[in-house]
Design an enzyme around this catalytic site. Structure first.
Site, PDB file in Angstrom:
ATOM      1  N   CYS A 126       0.813  -1.226   0.000  1.00  0.00           N
ATOM      2  CA  CYS A 126       0.000   0.000   0.000  1.00  0.00           C
ATOM      3  C   CYS A 126       0.842   1.269   0.000  1.00  0.00           C
ATOM      4  CB  CYS A 126      -0.954   0.005   1.190  1.00  0.00           C
ATOM      5  SG  CYS A 126      -2.043  -1.413   1.208  1.00  0.00           S
ATOM      6  N   ASN A 136     -10.151   0.129   0.356  1.00  0.00           N
ATOM      7  CA  ASN A 136      -8.690   0.146   0.328  1.00  0.00           C
ATOM      8  C   ASN A 136      -8.227  -0.419  -1.017  1.00  0.00           C
ATOM      9  OD1 ASN A 136      -5.962  -0.332   0.618  1.00  0.00           O
ATOM     10  ND2 ASN A 136      -6.100  -1.142   2.693  1.00  0.00           N
ATOM     11  N   HIS A 174      -3.028   7.188   3.171  1.00  0.00           N
ATOM     12  CA  HIS A 174      -3.496   5.929   2.583  1.00  0.00           C
ATOM     13  C   HIS A 174      -4.908   5.662   3.101  1.00  0.00           C
ATOM     14  CE1 HIS A 174      -3.901   1.865   1.386  1.00  0.00           C
ATOM     15  NE2 HIS A 174      -3.620   1.320   2.554  1.00  0.00           N
TER      16      HIS A 174
HETATM   17  C1  COA Z   1     -10.216  -4.909  10.371  1.00  0.00           C
HETATM   18  C2  COA Z   1     -10.774  -3.857  11.306  1.00  0.00           C
HETATM   19  C3  COA Z   1     -11.766  -3.000  10.541  1.00  0.00           C
HETATM   20  C4  COA Z   1     -11.518  -4.553  12.433  1.00  0.00           C
HETATM   21  O1  COA Z   1     -11.997  -3.570  13.324  1.00  0.00           O
HETATM   22  P1  COA Z   1     -11.830  -3.738  14.876  1.00  0.00           P
HETATM   23  O2  COA Z   1     -12.490  -2.592  15.513  1.00  0.00           O
HETATM   24  O3  COA Z   1     -10.353  -3.942  15.152  1.00  0.00           O
HETATM   25  O4  COA Z   1     -12.668  -5.019  15.131  1.00  0.00           O
HETATM   26  P2  COA Z   1     -12.246  -6.369  15.917  1.00  0.00           P
HETATM   27  O5  COA Z   1     -11.357  -7.184  15.033  1.00  0.00           O
HETATM   28  O6  COA Z   1     -11.778  -6.001  17.274  1.00  0.00           O
HETATM   29  O7  COA Z   1     -13.636  -7.061  16.044  1.00  0.00           O
HETATM   30  C5  COA Z   1     -14.644  -6.550  16.877  1.00  0.00           C
HETATM   31  C6  COA Z   1     -15.809  -7.507  16.824  1.00  0.00           C
HETATM   32  O8  COA Z   1     -16.417  -7.410  15.516  1.00  0.00           O
HETATM   33  C7  COA Z   1     -16.433  -8.712  14.896  1.00  0.00           C
HETATM   34  N1  COA Z   1     -16.208  -8.528  13.467  1.00  0.00           N
HETATM   35  C8  COA Z   1     -15.023  -8.601  12.790  1.00  0.00           C
HETATM   36  N2  COA Z   1     -15.254  -8.368  11.487  1.00  0.00           N
HETATM   37  C9  COA Z   1     -16.569  -8.145  11.359  1.00  0.00           C
HETATM   38  C10 COA Z   1     -17.393  -7.850  10.250  1.00  0.00           C
HETATM   39  N3  COA Z   1     -16.908  -7.717   9.003  1.00  0.00           N
HETATM   40  N4  COA Z   1     -18.705  -7.669  10.474  1.00  0.00           N
HETATM   41  C11 COA Z   1     -19.223  -7.772  11.691  1.00  0.00           C
HETATM   42  N5  COA Z   1     -18.508  -8.067  12.781  1.00  0.00           N
HETATM   43  C12 COA Z   1     -17.188  -8.246  12.601  1.00  0.00           C
HETATM   44  C13 COA Z   1     -15.316  -9.473  15.565  1.00  0.00           C
HETATM   45  O9  COA Z   1     -15.522 -10.859  15.477  1.00  0.00           O
HETATM   46  C14 COA Z   1     -15.410  -8.971  16.979  1.00  0.00           C
HETATM   47  O10 COA Z   1     -16.459  -9.623  17.653  1.00  0.00           O
HETATM   48  P3  COA Z   1     -16.336 -10.019  19.208  1.00  0.00           P
HETATM   49  O11 COA Z   1     -16.188  -8.703  19.923  1.00  0.00           O
HETATM   50  O12 COA Z   1     -17.611 -10.724  19.473  1.00  0.00           O
HETATM   51  O13 COA Z   1     -15.120 -10.861  19.310  1.00  0.00           O
HETATM   52  C15 COA Z   1      -9.638  -2.976  11.898  1.00  0.00           C
HETATM   53  O14 COA Z   1      -8.879  -3.718  12.806  1.00  0.00           O
HETATM   54  C16 COA Z   1      -8.720  -2.420  10.840  1.00  0.00           C
HETATM   55  O15 COA Z   1      -9.137  -1.654   9.981  1.00  0.00           O
HETATM   56  N6  COA Z   1      -7.440  -2.767  10.913  1.00  0.00           N
HETATM   57  C17 COA Z   1      -6.461  -2.293   9.948  1.00  0.00           C
HETATM   58  C18 COA Z   1      -6.653  -3.021   8.657  1.00  0.00           C
HETATM   59  C19 COA Z   1      -5.895  -2.393   7.540  1.00  0.00           C
HETATM   60  O16 COA Z   1      -5.821  -1.200   7.449  1.00  0.00           O
HETATM   61  N7  COA Z   1      -5.352  -3.210   6.645  1.00  0.00           N
HETATM   62  C20 COA Z   1      -4.647  -2.757   5.514  1.00  0.00           C
HETATM   63  C21 COA Z   1      -3.411  -1.998   5.872  1.00  0.00           C
HETATM   64  S1  COA Z   1      -2.625  -1.407   4.466  1.00  0.00           S
END
Ligand code: COA
Length: 338
Positions: free
Chosen positions: A115, A295, A265
Protein backbone atom coordinates in the site's frame (compact mmCIF):
# COMPACT_ATOMS: atom_id res chain seq x y z
CA UNK A 1 25.29 20.06 -8.80
CA UNK A 2 21.98 21.74 -9.60
CA UNK A 3 19.02 19.78 -8.37
CA UNK A 4 15.84 20.30 -10.31
CA UNK A 5 12.48 20.34 -8.62
CA UNK A 6 9.85 17.73 -9.56
CA UNK A 7 6.19 18.76 -9.44
CA UNK A 8 2.92 17.06 -10.13
CA UNK A 9 1.83 18.36 -13.51
CA UNK A 10 -1.15 16.08 -14.11
CA UNK A 11 -3.37 13.59 -12.30
CA UNK A 12 -5.89 10.91 -13.24
CA UNK A 13 -7.88 8.10 -11.70
CA UNK A 14 -10.03 5.23 -12.79
CA UNK A 15 -12.76 3.35 -10.93
CA UNK A 16 -14.12 0.14 -12.52
CA UNK A 17 -17.87 0.34 -13.17
CA UNK A 18 -18.92 -2.64 -11.06
CA UNK A 19 -19.65 -1.83 -7.39
CA UNK A 20 -19.60 -4.12 -4.36
CA UNK A 21 -21.70 -2.56 -1.60
CA UNK A 22 -21.91 -3.41 2.08
CA UNK A 23 -25.36 -4.83 1.36
CA UNK A 24 -23.79 -7.16 -1.23
CA UNK A 25 -21.24 -8.30 1.39
CA UNK A 26 -24.07 -9.04 3.85
CA UNK A 27 -25.06 -11.84 1.44
CA UNK A 28 -21.54 -13.30 1.46
CA UNK A 29 -20.42 -13.17 5.10
CA UNK A 30 -21.84 -12.55 8.58
CA UNK A 31 -21.55 -8.76 8.58
CA UNK A 32 -23.75 -5.71 8.23
CA UNK A 33 -23.70 -2.30 6.62
CA UNK A 34 -23.72 -0.44 9.96
CA UNK A 35 -20.73 -2.38 11.38
CA UNK A 36 -18.66 -1.86 8.24
CA UNK A 37 -19.45 1.87 8.07
CA UNK A 38 -18.75 2.43 11.77
CA UNK A 39 -15.52 0.42 11.87
CA UNK A 40 -14.08 1.38 8.49
CA UNK A 41 -16.01 4.26 6.87
CA UNK A 42 -16.51 2.18 3.73
CA UNK A 43 -19.89 1.89 1.96
CA UNK A 44 -18.89 0.44 -1.39
CA UNK A 45 -15.88 -0.51 -3.50
CA UNK A 46 -15.24 -0.74 -7.23
CA UNK A 47 -14.49 -4.22 -8.54
CA UNK A 48 -12.83 -4.85 -11.90
CA UNK A 49 -14.73 -6.90 -14.47
CA UNK A 50 -13.41 -10.39 -15.28
CA UNK A 51 -11.67 -9.07 -18.39
CA UNK A 52 -10.24 -5.94 -16.71
CA UNK A 53 -6.63 -6.18 -15.56
CA UNK A 54 -4.38 -3.94 -13.47
CA UNK A 55 -2.77 -2.58 -16.65
CA UNK A 56 -6.21 -1.74 -18.09
CA UNK A 57 -7.09 0.33 -15.01
CA UNK A 58 -3.63 1.91 -14.99
CA UNK A 59 -3.93 2.77 -18.69
CA UNK A 60 -7.24 4.59 -18.17
CA UNK A 61 -5.88 6.60 -15.22
CA UNK A 62 -2.72 7.37 -17.22
CA UNK A 63 -4.67 8.77 -20.19
CA UNK A 64 -6.34 11.24 -17.83
CA UNK A 65 -3.05 12.22 -16.19
CA UNK A 66 -1.38 12.78 -19.57
CA UNK A 67 -4.32 14.92 -20.70
CA UNK A 68 -4.37 17.00 -17.56
CA UNK A 69 -0.59 17.53 -17.75
CA UNK A 70 -1.07 18.69 -21.34
CA UNK A 71 1.87 16.64 -22.62
CA UNK A 72 2.15 14.17 -25.47
CA UNK A 73 2.45 10.44 -24.71
CA UNK A 74 5.85 10.52 -26.35
CA UNK A 75 6.99 13.16 -23.83
CA UNK A 76 7.00 10.44 -21.15
CA UNK A 77 10.59 9.52 -20.27
CA UNK A 78 9.91 6.74 -17.75
CA UNK A 79 6.96 4.77 -16.37
CA UNK A 80 6.91 3.56 -12.76
CA UNK A 81 3.92 1.52 -11.68
CA UNK A 82 3.32 0.53 -8.07
CA UNK A 83 1.23 -2.58 -7.56
CA UNK A 84 0.86 -5.69 -5.45
CA UNK A 85 -1.37 -7.25 -8.11
CA UNK A 86 0.51 -7.19 -11.43
CA UNK A 87 -1.07 -8.65 -14.56
CA UNK A 88 1.69 -11.31 -14.65
CA UNK A 89 4.88 -12.21 -12.74
CA UNK A 90 6.52 -11.10 -15.99
CA UNK A 91 6.49 -8.97 -18.04
CA UNK A 92 5.99 -6.16 -15.61
CA UNK A 93 2.74 -4.22 -15.71
CA UNK A 94 4.42 -0.89 -16.51
CA UNK A 95 5.60 -2.39 -19.83
CA UNK A 96 2.03 -3.42 -20.61
CA UNK A 97 0.83 0.12 -19.89
CA UNK A 98 3.59 1.48 -22.14
CA UNK A 99 2.35 -0.78 -24.95
CA UNK A 100 -1.29 0.23 -24.39
CA UNK A 101 -0.24 3.89 -24.58
CA UNK A 102 1.37 3.11 -27.94
CA UNK A 103 4.82 4.37 -27.00
CA UNK A 104 8.15 2.56 -27.08
CA UNK A 105 10.78 5.10 -26.24
CA UNK A 106 10.93 4.88 -22.45
CA UNK A 107 11.91 2.43 -19.71
CA UNK A 108 9.15 0.93 -17.58
CA UNK A 109 9.40 -0.47 -14.06
CA UNK A 110 7.07 -2.03 -11.47
CA UNK A 111 7.55 -1.28 -7.79
CA UNK A 112 6.36 -3.53 -5.02
CA UNK A 113 5.86 -1.90 -1.64
CA UNK A 114 2.21 -2.91 -1.08
CA UNK A 115 0.00 0.00 0.00
CA UNK A 116 3.03 2.33 0.27
CA UNK A 117 3.94 1.55 -3.33
CA UNK A 118 2.84 4.83 -4.87
CA UNK A 119 4.68 6.93 -2.30
CA UNK A 120 7.80 4.83 -2.85
CA UNK A 121 7.39 5.17 -6.64
CA UNK A 122 6.99 8.95 -6.42
CA UNK A 123 10.15 9.14 -4.30
CA UNK A 124 12.13 7.15 -6.87
CA UNK A 125 10.74 9.21 -9.75
CA UNK A 126 11.70 12.37 -7.86
CA UNK A 127 15.37 11.31 -7.87
CA UNK A 128 15.42 10.92 -11.65
CA UNK A 129 13.92 14.38 -12.13
CA UNK A 130 16.07 16.06 -9.48
CA UNK A 131 19.28 14.82 -11.08
CA UNK A 132 18.16 15.95 -14.53
CA UNK A 133 17.99 12.43 -15.97
CA UNK A 134 14.34 12.67 -17.00
CA UNK A 135 11.77 15.45 -17.47
CA UNK A 136 8.39 13.68 -17.37
CA UNK A 137 7.68 10.49 -15.46
CA UNK A 138 4.35 8.67 -15.41
CA UNK A 139 3.90 7.40 -11.84
CA UNK A 140 0.98 5.04 -11.28
CA UNK A 141 -0.62 3.11 -8.43
CA UNK A 142 -2.98 0.39 -9.70
CA UNK A 143 -4.56 -2.73 -8.27
CA UNK A 144 -7.02 -5.49 -9.05
CA UNK A 145 -7.14 -6.81 -5.51
CA UNK A 146 -10.42 -8.68 -5.57
CA UNK A 147 -8.76 -11.78 -7.06
CA UNK A 148 -6.69 -11.99 -3.86
CA UNK A 149 -9.53 -11.44 -1.40
CA UNK A 150 -11.19 -14.30 0.43
CA UNK A 151 -14.91 -13.53 0.25
CA UNK A 152 -15.58 -15.95 3.10
CA UNK A 153 -13.31 -13.99 5.50
CA UNK A 154 -15.25 -11.11 7.01
CA UNK A 155 -12.08 -9.63 8.54
CA UNK A 156 -10.63 -8.74 5.14
CA UNK A 157 -13.30 -8.89 2.41
CA UNK A 158 -15.04 -5.76 3.69
CA UNK A 159 -11.93 -3.63 3.14
CA UNK A 160 -10.53 -3.98 -0.34
CA UNK A 161 -11.43 -2.59 -3.78
CA UNK A 162 -9.93 -2.16 -7.24
CA UNK A 163 -8.78 1.04 -8.95
CA UNK A 164 -5.93 3.11 -10.34
CA UNK A 165 -4.47 6.56 -9.90
CA UNK A 166 -1.78 8.19 -12.02
CA UNK A 167 0.34 11.32 -11.97
CA UNK A 168 2.77 12.99 -14.33
CA UNK A 169 5.78 14.10 -12.32
CA UNK A 170 7.66 16.76 -14.28
CA UNK A 171 10.72 18.94 -13.98
CA UNK A 172 9.77 22.40 -12.77
CA UNK A 173 11.64 24.50 -15.29
CA UNK A 174 10.92 27.64 -13.26
CA UNK A 175 13.15 26.90 -10.33
CA UNK A 176 16.25 25.10 -9.21
CA UNK A 177 16.99 23.96 -5.68
CA UNK A 178 16.85 27.48 -4.20
CA UNK A 179 13.77 27.58 -2.03
CA UNK A 180 11.43 30.53 -2.26
CA UNK A 181 7.79 31.00 -1.40
CA UNK A 182 6.48 31.81 -4.85
CA UNK A 183 4.10 29.60 -6.74
CA UNK A 184 7.02 28.77 -9.05
CA UNK A 185 8.39 26.77 -6.20
CA UNK A 186 5.89 23.98 -6.87
CA UNK A 187 7.38 20.56 -6.31
CA UNK A 188 8.46 17.80 -3.97
CA UNK A 189 10.21 19.12 -0.87
CA UNK A 190 11.21 15.78 0.63
CA UNK A 191 10.29 12.13 1.01
CA UNK A 192 10.69 9.79 3.96
CA UNK A 193 10.52 6.02 3.57
CA UNK A 194 10.57 3.15 6.04
CA UNK A 195 10.08 -0.60 6.37
CA UNK A 196 10.01 -3.20 9.12
CA UNK A 197 10.27 -6.68 7.63
CA UNK A 198 10.13 -8.30 11.05
CA UNK A 199 6.38 -7.64 11.11
CA UNK A 200 5.60 -8.96 7.64
CA UNK A 201 3.20 -11.56 9.02
CA UNK A 202 0.69 -8.86 10.01
CA UNK A 203 -0.46 -8.55 6.41
CA UNK A 204 0.44 -11.05 3.71
CA UNK A 205 -0.59 -13.12 0.73
CA UNK A 206 1.08 -16.42 1.67
CA UNK A 207 1.03 -18.23 -1.69
CA UNK A 208 1.78 -17.33 -5.28
CA UNK A 209 5.50 -16.56 -4.94
CA UNK A 210 8.67 -18.63 -4.71
CA UNK A 211 8.04 -19.48 -1.05
CA UNK A 212 4.76 -21.20 -1.79
CA UNK A 213 3.56 -22.03 -5.28
CA UNK A 214 -0.17 -22.23 -5.88
CA UNK A 215 -1.63 -25.74 -5.86
CA UNK A 216 -5.27 -26.82 -6.16
CA UNK A 217 -5.24 -27.39 -2.38
CA UNK A 218 -3.96 -23.88 -1.70
CA UNK A 219 -6.54 -22.36 -4.00
CA UNK A 220 -9.27 -24.29 -2.21
CA UNK A 221 -8.06 -22.95 1.15
CA UNK A 222 -7.67 -19.36 -0.14
CA UNK A 223 -3.89 -19.46 0.41
CA UNK A 224 -3.49 -17.00 -2.47
CA UNK A 225 -5.59 -14.41 -0.60
CA UNK A 226 -4.80 -11.61 1.86
CA UNK A 227 -4.54 -12.61 5.53
CA UNK A 228 -4.37 -9.90 8.14
CA UNK A 229 -4.01 -9.25 11.84
CA UNK A 230 -6.23 -6.19 11.82
CA UNK A 231 -5.86 -4.89 15.36
CA UNK A 232 -2.05 -4.98 15.38
CA UNK A 233 -1.91 -3.43 11.91
CA UNK A 234 -4.18 -0.63 12.98
CA UNK A 235 -1.75 0.46 15.69
CA UNK A 236 1.29 0.17 13.43
CA UNK A 237 -0.47 2.12 10.67
CA UNK A 238 -1.18 5.07 12.96
CA UNK A 239 2.29 4.99 14.48
CA UNK A 240 4.30 4.77 11.26
CA UNK A 241 2.21 7.22 9.24
CA UNK A 242 2.38 9.77 12.06
CA UNK A 243 6.16 9.28 12.24
CA UNK A 244 6.67 9.74 8.50
CA UNK A 245 4.56 12.94 8.58
CA UNK A 246 6.49 14.36 11.53
CA UNK A 247 9.78 13.65 9.74
CA UNK A 248 8.54 15.55 6.69
CA UNK A 249 7.47 18.58 8.72
CA UNK A 250 10.71 18.67 10.71
CA UNK A 251 12.91 18.29 7.63
CA UNK A 252 11.24 21.30 6.01
CA UNK A 253 10.88 23.47 9.12
CA UNK A 254 7.13 23.44 8.74
CA UNK A 255 4.42 22.89 11.34
CA UNK A 256 1.07 21.16 11.08
CA UNK A 257 -0.48 24.64 10.59
CA UNK A 258 1.46 25.13 7.33
CA UNK A 259 -0.05 22.04 5.71
CA UNK A 260 -3.06 22.64 3.48
CA UNK A 261 -3.92 18.98 2.86
CA UNK A 262 -2.95 15.58 4.20
CA UNK A 263 -3.68 12.64 1.89
CA UNK A 264 -3.26 9.46 3.92
CA UNK A 265 -3.50 5.93 2.58
CA UNK A 266 -7.21 5.14 2.55
CA UNK A 267 -7.24 1.98 4.68
CA UNK A 268 -9.82 2.82 7.32
CA UNK A 269 -11.49 6.10 8.35
CA UNK A 270 -10.57 5.44 11.97
CA UNK A 271 -6.88 5.10 11.00
CA UNK A 272 -7.11 8.32 8.96
CA UNK A 273 -8.74 10.15 11.87
CA UNK A 274 -6.21 8.81 14.37
CA UNK A 275 -3.29 10.02 12.21
CA UNK A 276 -4.94 13.46 11.92
CA UNK A 277 -5.31 13.53 15.70
CA UNK A 278 -1.67 12.58 16.26
CA UNK A 279 -0.61 15.38 13.91
CA UNK A 280 -3.18 17.78 15.37
CA UNK A 281 -4.49 18.52 11.87
CA UNK A 282 -8.24 19.25 11.57
CA UNK A 283 -10.21 16.65 9.61
CA UNK A 284 -11.30 19.39 7.16
CA UNK A 285 -7.72 19.36 5.89
CA UNK A 286 -7.57 15.58 5.48
CA UNK A 287 -8.66 13.98 2.21
CA UNK A 288 -10.85 10.98 3.00
CA UNK A 289 -12.40 9.32 -0.05
CA UNK A 290 -12.62 5.82 1.38
CA UNK A 291 -16.44 5.73 1.46
CA UNK A 292 -16.84 4.70 -2.17
CA UNK A 293 -13.32 3.41 -2.78
CA UNK A 294 -12.34 1.00 -0.03
CA UNK A 295 -8.69 0.15 0.33
CA UNK A 296 -7.21 0.00 -3.19
CA UNK A 297 -3.69 -0.50 -1.81
CA UNK A 298 -1.05 1.32 -3.91
CA UNK A 299 -3.82 3.19 -5.75
CA UNK A 300 -5.51 4.96 -2.83
CA UNK A 301 -3.19 7.97 -2.55
CA UNK A 302 -3.11 8.94 -6.27
CA UNK A 303 -6.85 8.28 -6.58
CA UNK A 304 -7.65 10.52 -3.60
CA UNK A 305 -5.21 13.13 -4.92
CA UNK A 306 -6.91 13.19 -8.32
CA UNK A 307 -10.38 13.49 -6.78
CA UNK A 308 -9.30 16.42 -4.59
CA UNK A 309 -7.52 18.17 -7.48
CA UNK A 310 -10.50 17.74 -9.80
CA UNK A 311 -13.07 18.98 -7.26
CA UNK A 312 -10.93 22.06 -6.61
CA UNK A 313 -9.95 21.42 -2.99
CA UNK A 314 -6.24 21.15 -3.84
CA UNK A 315 -4.98 24.23 -5.64
CA UNK A 316 -1.63 25.25 -7.10
CA UNK A 317 0.72 26.38 -4.35
CA UNK A 318 -0.93 24.30 -1.58
CA UNK A 319 1.30 22.27 0.72
CA UNK A 320 0.19 18.63 0.40
CA UNK A 321 1.45 15.79 2.56
CA UNK A 322 1.02 12.29 1.10
CA UNK A 323 1.49 9.43 3.54
CA UNK A 324 1.05 5.68 3.27
CA UNK A 325 1.51 2.43 5.09
CA UNK A 326 1.34 -1.21 4.05
CA UNK A 327 2.44 -4.80 4.18
CA UNK A 328 6.12 -5.19 4.83
CA UNK A 329 5.61 -3.12 6.98
CA UNK A 330 6.41 -0.35 4.56
CA UNK A 331 5.61 3.31 5.12
CA UNK A 332 6.40 6.60 3.46
CA UNK A 333 5.55 10.26 3.12
CA UNK A 334 6.07 12.81 0.37
CA UNK A 335 5.71 16.50 1.16
CA UNK A 336 5.09 18.66 -1.88
CA UNK A 337 3.89 22.05 -2.95
CA UNK A 338 1.17 21.23 -5.48
C1 COA B 1 -10.22 -4.91 10.37
C2 COA B 1 -10.77 -3.86 11.31
C3 COA B 1 -11.77 -3.00 10.54
C4 COA B 1 -11.52 -4.55 12.43
O1 COA B 1 -12.00 -3.57 13.32
P1 COA B 1 -11.83 -3.74 14.88
O2 COA B 1 -12.49 -2.59 15.51
O3 COA B 1 -10.35 -3.94 15.15
O4 COA B 1 -12.67 -5.02 15.13
P2 COA B 1 -12.25 -6.37 15.92
O5 COA B 1 -11.36 -7.18 15.03
O6 COA B 1 -11.78 -6.00 17.27
O7 COA B 1 -13.64 -7.06 16.04
C5 COA B 1 -14.64 -6.55 16.88
C6 COA B 1 -15.81 -7.51 16.82
O8 COA B 1 -16.42 -7.41 15.52
C7 COA B 1 -16.43 -8.71 14.90
N1 COA B 1 -16.21 -8.53 13.47
C8 COA B 1 -15.02 -8.60 12.79
N2 COA B 1 -15.25 -8.37 11.49
C9 COA B 1 -16.57 -8.14 11.36
C10 COA B 1 -17.39 -7.85 10.25
N3 COA B 1 -16.91 -7.72 9.00
N4 COA B 1 -18.70 -7.67 10.47
C11 COA B 1 -19.22 -7.77 11.69
N5 COA B 1 -18.51 -8.07 12.78
C12 COA B 1 -17.19 -8.25 12.60
C13 COA B 1 -15.32 -9.47 15.57
O9 COA B 1 -15.52 -10.86 15.48
C14 COA B 1 -15.41 -8.97 16.98
O10 COA B 1 -16.46 -9.62 17.65
P3 COA B 1 -16.34 -10.02 19.21
O11 COA B 1 -16.19 -8.70 19.92
O12 COA B 1 -17.61 -10.72 19.47
O13 COA B 1 -15.12 -10.86 19.31
C15 COA B 1 -9.64 -2.98 11.90
O14 COA B 1 -8.88 -3.72 12.81
C16 COA B 1 -8.72 -2.42 10.84
O15 COA B 1 -9.14 -1.65 9.98
N6 COA B 1 -7.44 -2.77 10.91
C17 COA B 1 -6.46 -2.29 9.95
C18 COA B 1 -6.65 -3.02 8.66
C19 COA B 1 -5.89 -2.39 7.54
O16 COA B 1 -5.82 -1.20 7.45
N7 COA B 1 -5.35 -3.21 6.65
C20 COA B 1 -4.65 -2.76 5.51
C21 COA B 1 -3.41 -2.00 5.87
S1 COA B 1 -2.62 -1.41 4.47
Amino acid sequence: MTLFKAYIKGTGSFFPAKKLTNKDLEKLVDTNDQWIKERTGISSRSIAADNETTSDLAYQASLQAIKSANIKKTDIDFIILATATPDYPMPNTACLVQHKLGIQNCPALDMSAACSGFVYALSVANQFIQTGTYKNILVIGAEVLHNFVNYTDRNTCILFGDGAGATILSRNEQCDDSVNNSINDRGIASHHLGADGSQSDLLEVPAGGSAQVITPEILKNHGHCVVMKGKELFKEAVLSMSQRCTEALEKNNLTNKDIDWVIPHQANTRIINAVAKQLDVPLEKVINEIKNMGNTSAATVPMALDIAVKDGRIKKGHWVLLVAFGSGLTSGSVLLKY
